[in-house]
Design an enzyme around this catalytic site. Structure first.
Site, PDB file in Angstrom:
ATOM      1  N   ARG A  71       0.827  -1.213   0.000  1.00 35.08           N
ATOM      2  CA  ARG A  71       0.000   0.000   0.000  1.00 35.08           C
ATOM      3  C   ARG A  71       0.856   1.255   0.000  1.00 35.08           C
ATOM      4  O   ARG A  71       0.467   2.286  -0.522  1.00 35.08           O
ATOM      5  CB  ARG A  71      -0.952   0.002   1.192  1.00 35.08           C
ATOM      6  CG  ARG A  71      -2.073  -1.017   1.049  1.00 35.08           C
ATOM      7  CD  ARG A  71      -3.022  -0.958   2.190  1.00 35.08           C
ATOM      8  NE  ARG A  71      -2.456  -1.602   3.377  1.00 35.08           N
ATOM      9  CZ  ARG A  71      -3.180  -2.240   4.280  1.00 35.08           C
ATOM     10  NH1 ARG A  71      -4.479  -2.332   4.149  1.00 35.08           N
ATOM     11  NH2 ARG A  71      -2.615  -2.779   5.331  1.00 35.08           N
ATOM     12  N   ASP A 209       2.922 -23.118   6.728  1.00 27.97           N
ATOM     13  CA  ASP A 209       3.189 -23.128   8.156  1.00 27.97           C
ATOM     14  C   ASP A 209       4.696 -23.319   8.244  1.00 27.97           C
ATOM     15  O   ASP A 209       5.204 -24.406   7.929  1.00 27.97           O
ATOM     16  CB  ASP A 209       2.462 -24.288   8.854  1.00 27.97           C
ATOM     17  CG  ASP A 209       2.725 -24.323  10.358  1.00 27.97           C
ATOM     18  OD1 ASP A 209       1.893 -24.864  11.094  1.00 27.97           O
ATOM     19  OD2 ASP A 209       3.775 -23.804  10.806  1.00 27.97           O
ATOM     20  N   HIS A 210       5.393 -22.311   8.642  1.00 20.26           N
ATOM     21  CA  HIS A 210       6.850 -22.347   8.495  1.00 20.26           C
ATOM     22  C   HIS A 210       7.488 -23.452   9.338  1.00 20.26           C
ATOM     23  O   HIS A 210       8.612 -23.864   9.081  1.00 20.26           O
ATOM     24  CB  HIS A 210       7.484 -20.982   8.794  1.00 20.26           C
ATOM     25  CG  HIS A 210       7.502 -20.612  10.243  1.00 20.26           C
ATOM     26  ND1 HIS A 210       6.455 -19.972  10.872  1.00 20.26           N
ATOM     27  CD2 HIS A 210       8.443 -20.793  11.204  1.00 20.26           C
ATOM     28  CE1 HIS A 210       6.764 -19.783  12.136  1.00 20.26           C
ATOM     29  NE2 HIS A 210       7.953 -20.262  12.371  1.00 20.26           N
ATOM     30  N   GLU A 248       7.038 -19.692  24.266  1.00 24.27           N
ATOM     31  CA  GLU A 248       7.824 -18.487  23.955  1.00 24.27           C
ATOM     32  C   GLU A 248       8.132 -17.749  25.249  1.00 24.27           C
ATOM     33  O   GLU A 248       7.333 -17.755  26.180  1.00 24.27           O
ATOM     34  CB  GLU A 248       7.016 -17.550  23.057  1.00 24.27           C
ATOM     35  CG  GLU A 248       6.636 -18.119  21.709  1.00 24.27           C
ATOM     36  CD  GLU A 248       5.789 -17.122  20.931  1.00 24.27           C
ATOM     37  OE1 GLU A 248       6.345 -16.412  20.074  1.00 24.27           O
ATOM     38  OE2 GLU A 248       4.586 -17.032  21.220  1.00 24.27           O
ATOM     39  N   HIS A 272       0.759 -24.607  14.215  1.00 26.92           N
ATOM     40  CA  HIS A 272       2.055 -25.263  14.456  1.00 26.92           C
ATOM     41  C   HIS A 272       1.905 -26.545  15.260  1.00 26.92           C
ATOM     42  O   HIS A 272       2.462 -27.596  14.904  1.00 26.92           O
ATOM     43  CB  HIS A 272       3.017 -24.336  15.216  1.00 26.92           C
ATOM     44  CG  HIS A 272       3.293 -23.043  14.529  1.00 26.92           C
ATOM     45  ND1 HIS A 272       3.356 -22.914  13.169  1.00 26.92           N
ATOM     46  CD2 HIS A 272       3.539 -21.815  15.039  1.00 26.92           C
ATOM     47  CE1 HIS A 272       3.616 -21.651  12.865  1.00 26.92           C
ATOM     48  NE2 HIS A 272       3.740 -20.962  13.977  1.00 26.92           N
TER      49      HIS A 272
END
Lengths: 524, 307
Positions: A71, A209-210, A248, A272
């Site tokens: 954008r 999904d990395h 995390e 994940h």
């Protein structure tokens, strides 16, 4: 103009003869990669460095163009500088002048709003111009790395501008890569899938999904099926429980505005953690082709029984972090974080207990948990085996027998650990658990590619093994959506808290008490 | 030393002594010193990415004076920017007598890291010696490597039930060239490529002859796999011609009896390739950047890939 009859159709099973002897990763077709959300964080931290490292390894196609679409209005030169900075800051390998000099001229920026059809038509024209300059047709790869709210307008405009059908007559079907979150619940996921199906065939769609691009996650299938010793015991006869943790240390930080709309169940568990579960629990596929593997993943998800959502004895627990200590530093609680609405009932921690109703896993609990501000950053799968029969070594004061546990550590320090019981050296026979450890970085050195390098290249060459299929994502939402609905109706009721720097709320222990299991405390 | 940032992988350094393979390099008596040093440097660079144990066998110039096997140990730790990029490699350099090969295999075997694959690289070892004296190394190695750009003997003649285990570094060196040609040709319909094809010419300097031979073998395999090739009455031959050109390295020219054209020419420095194609009604020209693989990458390609 390039003749459409000059291009060959390539399927996975019929490689072009002039790619003989080259691994599939060395045969990527000429590609124009368009990243929507080009100035965003993911593009800067992961995607551009991934492209660069593919260039270092000579894996980019002979003709490769990267167009950033966003954008903001950014001149091409500025966007190239942005790209160069991102490589210097985030690439796993130091920038090399000659590699950069090859890539830089092929980077450009195309400004436009995602809901503006004219911008997409202008993009299509630009692509035609590039093909005319090069006198060849390119494969188009669209990467949607934007907030989820604009997925649908982007996909619709790709269709309306005919970009989704570009080159189809010549066999170079465009592809679209879509980042998570894929929907907010089952209905929105179905709706998004329908929007996609209106413009693209399923074999053109790559839901990313990395985690699936991580080496240890790919290694999971190798560990299970390339070694004869595990498969015979990978079932309810020998496995006591499976714990999957995605933890995390970070809090929501500046992302509270987005995160508060999402929560741990949507942000981490639905994608994940469920991917890790399906790879751990699936049946052996009949082959290594993408559909065979994905078929088995869907099958195991379908076998997961609905969760029991009773208040005190159910299969799901949620919590928010409160203030605490992370690495010795005091950190605020979730409700004190910037931009978190007053009275928010969004969970920063979620834990589930799942059961898979099939021959292999009947009765074996799968414990899933994910949270922010936990004691450490770790993603792991721990398969806990049953104790041996208490015939030998049964005297508890002499023999400290642990369960055998196989831990697949996904991050950090990818590797596999096996916990065994061993004799303590000495005259008496006493036992102690010991760890056998295989660590990726110390075995293979530091040359493992980043997840996004693998995934982008796989999308370019048309290998969908590490991407999520439409039905797979819907099955995952089928399991999760009732929990979301229940929690939404409960509001603050049942929302626990936990201290930052801990392993979660005490209430989560309850999920494991019935079967006398305990949550792991993963260490370094 | 490497204090992690919040949220980064800040766990303590693990053990850094990695090993995934054994690499034995056997240097021949006629190897110039500079060349031997280059081979050694390649091996060290290779093990920075693929940690392993290197054993280098150097023949003595004075076998009558060599009573025992002499050895030197070379050890180097590579320290990168993060704890994950630290690894150490060791090379054991053994001086041996070419006249007494019997004990060499046994002596070397005790230095290998057990249970890990062994790769053996013969450098300027005459083929007759490999056949008569060193077949044990061949039998016990997962792959045997040689470089036809240097060797005059044809190592494919090494007796082995698995000929694919004998790998030519020249073949691995040609990977970027094959990839470049393959990526372009794969955008054309295969039958269009061979329509009217009468022959393929490879032009190169004399020193590139071995590389051109590997390229021609690959082109032959590709042609044989092309639909319609087996039905061709006159199969196009592949010729290699020596030539000197100040601007060009290896050049590949497809010759047609019709209006079609295809040519691929590497620049002299190997950094670019110029292609021209009129195939199947499509016409294009390109200047493509080429990235030659460095010697350790060539070695890795020969060791781990291809069949």
């Amino acid at each position: 103009m390039v003749s459409s009859s000059s291009l060959s159709t390539m399927s996975n099973s019929a490689r072009h003869p002039f790619l003989t002897g080259l691994s599939k990763h060395r045969g990527a077709q000429p590609t124009i990669l368009v990243i929507f959300g080009a100035s965003g964080d993911l593009t800067r931290r992961k995607l551009i460095p991934a492209l660069y490292n593919l260039g270092v390894d000579n894996l980019l196609p002979s003709d490769f163009k990267f167009i950033g679409f966003g954008r903001k209005i950014i001149p091409n030169e500025k966007f190239r500088e942005f790209s160069k900075d991102s490589i210097e800051q985030f690439s796993r390998r130091s920038p090399e002048k000659d590699v950069w000099s090859r890539i830089e001229p092929n980077i450009e920026y195309h400004p436009g709003n995602y809901d503006d059809l004219a911008a997409f038509e202008a993009l299509h024209k630009r692509i035609h111009d590039i093909e005319k300059e090069h006198e060849r047709q390119f494969q188009l790869l669209f990467y949607i790395s934007t907030p989820p709210g604009v997925f649908e307008p982007i996909i619709s405009n790709l269709g309306a501008s005919k970009l989704s059908r570009h080159g189809q007559s010549s066999g170079l079907k465009p592809k679209v890569v879509i980042e998570k979150p894929f929907g907010r619940d089952l209905d929105t996921a179905k709706s998004l899938n329908q929007t996609i199906r209106n413009q693209f065939d399923e074999d053109q769609v790559y839901r990313i999904d990395h985690y699936l691009g991580k080496e240890t996650v790919q290694d999971l299938l190798v560990q299970r099926f390339a070694n004869a010793i595990f498969e015979p015991i990978w079932n309810r006869e020998y496995v006591s429980s499976v714990q999957i943790t995605v933890a995390e240390q970070l809090g929501v930080g500046s992302r509270a505005g987005y995160y508060d709309q999402s929560g741990a169940l949507r942000d981490m568990i639905q994608n994940h953690t469920m991917q890790l579960l399906s790879l751990t629990a699936m049946e052996p596929p009949v082959s290594l082709d993408p559909e065979s593997i994905r078929d088995e993943k869907v099958k195991v998800l379908k076998a997961i029984q609905p969760l029991d959502l009773k208040k005190d004895a159910g299969d799901a627990v949620r919590a928010q972090y409160r203030e605490g200590l992370i690495e010795g530093k005091r950190v605020p609680g979730y409700k004190e974080e910037q931009d978190v609405p007053i009275g928010s009932s969004t969970e920063s921690y979620a834990a589930l207990r799942l059961f898979i109703n099939n021959w292999r896993w009947k009765g074996v609990p799968f414990y899933l948990r994910s949270g922010k501000r936990m004691a450490r950053r770790v993603s792991e799968i721990a398969i806990q085996f049953k104790r041996p029969p208490g015939i030998l070594f049964s005297e508890g004061d002499r023999f400290d027998l642990s369960h055998n546990v196989m831990v697949i550590q996904v991050q950090p320090d990818e590797g596999v650990t096996l916990l065994l019981n061993s004799k303590i050296p000495g005259l008496e026979t006493r036992t102690q658990p010991v760890k056998m450890h295989f660590n990726y970085s110390t075995t293979y050195g530091s040359n493992t590619p980043e997840a996004y390098e693998r995934l982008i290249l796989d999308a370019m060459i048309g290998d969908s093994t590490l991407f999520i299929r439409g039905d797979e994502t819907e099955e995952s939402w089928r399991i999760i959506t009732p929990v979301l609905d229940y929690w939404k109706n409960c509001g603050q009721r049942g929302l626990e808290t936990y201290a930052s720097g801990s392993w979660g709320p005490l209430a989560a222990e309850r999920l494991l008490w019935d079967l006398r299991h305990e949550w792991r405390r993963p260490s370094n | 030393m490497w204090k992690g940032e919040e949220g980064s992988d800040s766990s303590a350094p693990a053990q850094f002594r990695a090993s995934q393979l054994n690499l034995i390099i056997q240097i021949g008596l006629k190897t110039p010193i500079a060349e031997a040093e280059a081979v050694f440097a390649t091996a060290i660079q290779f093990t920075q990415k693929h940690p392993g144990r290197i054993i280098i066998l150097c023949p003595t110039q004075n076998p009558e004076q060599l009573e025992t096997l002499n050895g030197k140990l070379f050890s180097q730790c590579y320290i990168g920017e993060s704890q994950r990029e630290m690894c150490c490699c060791e090379a054991l350099i053994l001086e041996y007598s070419p006249d007494d090969p019997r004990s060499l295999f046994n002596q070397v075997s005790i230095w290998l890291e057990s249970d890990l694959p062994v790769y053996h690289w013969f450098h300027r070892i005459p083929l007759k010696y490999v056949k008569n004296r060193h077949l044990n190394f061949v039998k016990n190695s997962k792959r045997v490597l040689f470089d036809s750009q240097i060797e005059t003997d044809d190592y494919s003649e090494i007796p082995t039930p698995d000929p694919w285990r004998i790998r030519d570094l020249a073949d691995a060196r040609m990977l970027p060239v094959k990839q470049s040609i393959g990526q372009i040709l794969s955008t054309f319909e295969e039958q269009a490529i061979i329509k009217g094809l009468t022959g393929i010419k490879l032009l190169c300097e004399a020193e590139d002859q071995a590389n051109a031979v590997q390229l021609s073998k690959w082109l032959h395999v590709c042609l044989s796999a092309t639909e319609g090739y087996s039905q061709m009455e006159l199969k196009p031959g592949i010729e290699i011609e020596s030539r000197t050109d100040p601007q060009k390295g290896i050049e590949v020219i497809f010759e047609y009896s019709n209006d079609q054209e295809f040519s691929w020419a590497m620049s002299k420095n190997g950094n670019y390739a110029y292609t021209r194609a009129i195939v199947g009604g499509c016409s294009n020209r390109h200047c493509i950047t080429l990235r030659k693989n460095d010697p350790e990458t060539v070695l890795a390609e020969a060791i781990f890939f291809g069949r």
